[in-house]
Design an enzyme around this catalytic site. Structure first.
Site: not given
Length: 191
Positions: A11-18, A85
């Site tokens: 997902g995009l930067s800041g979407a909440g993956k981490s 990615s």
């Protein structure tokens, strides 16, 4: 030994993956999994230092992440990757390297408007203004998965709801080690 698997958060930067990875890891550990998290920012610091943001460098970074994930999966680990990615082909190659039956692609969806609102560093605003080049989702493409295994929407779902969706898919696939029913009920009641 348990069979390993990879939860591939894209997902995009800041979407909440981490954030999702941080919450998912202890849930998997509580279910008897040996867990490793490969966070995109940490990988770029320790494994992919020196790579830029060209398509070739991004693909190299994803190839490195998937290579490490595949090794861990072979040794029974539950691997969580949290990396933008952005390219479909690179994610498909990661799936192939790790093994389709051991790869769960999770699309962490969030609108650009919400990402701009959340962005405390102001990088999205700078990218939109043309001050930051090669910014995924603004000046560089992000190819959203067409058929992800799980879709979570961090704009409208809580982190717990998103983690719950992922856990449901992992359970459906039979990835959790066999636990006695009392222990499993106790763990599942905590989510």
């Amino acid at each position: 030994m348990n069979q390993g698997f990879t939860v591939w958060l894209t997902g995009l930067s800041g979407a909440g993956k981490s954030t999702i990875a941080e919450r998912l890891a202890p849930e998997l550990a509580a279910r008897g999994c040996s867990v490793e998290v490969l966070d995109g920012d940490e990988v770029r610091t320790h494994l992919s230092k020196g790579l830029g943001f060209s398509r070739e460098d991004r693909d190299t970074n994803i190839a490195r992440i998937s290579f490490v994930a595949s090794l861990l999966v072979k040794h029974g680990a539950a691997v969580i990757t949290a990396a933008i990615s952005p390219y479909t082909q690179a994610r498909a190659e990661a799936r192939q390297r790790i093994g389709n039956e051991r790869f769960v692609e999770v699309f962490v969806r969030c609108s650009l408007d919400e990402l701009v609102r959340r962005d405390v560093k102001g990088l999205y605003k700078k990218a939109i203004a043309g001050e930051v080049q090669h910014f995924t989702g603004v000046s560089d493409p992000y190819e959203a998965p067409e058929n992800p295994d799980v879709v979570v929407d961090s704009e409208v779902e809580s982190v717990e709801e998103s983690v719950g969706k992922i856990l449901t898919e992992l359970k459906r696939r039979g990835y959790f080690p066999k636990m006695n029913s009392a222990a499993l009920s106790e763990v599942e009641g905590s989510v």
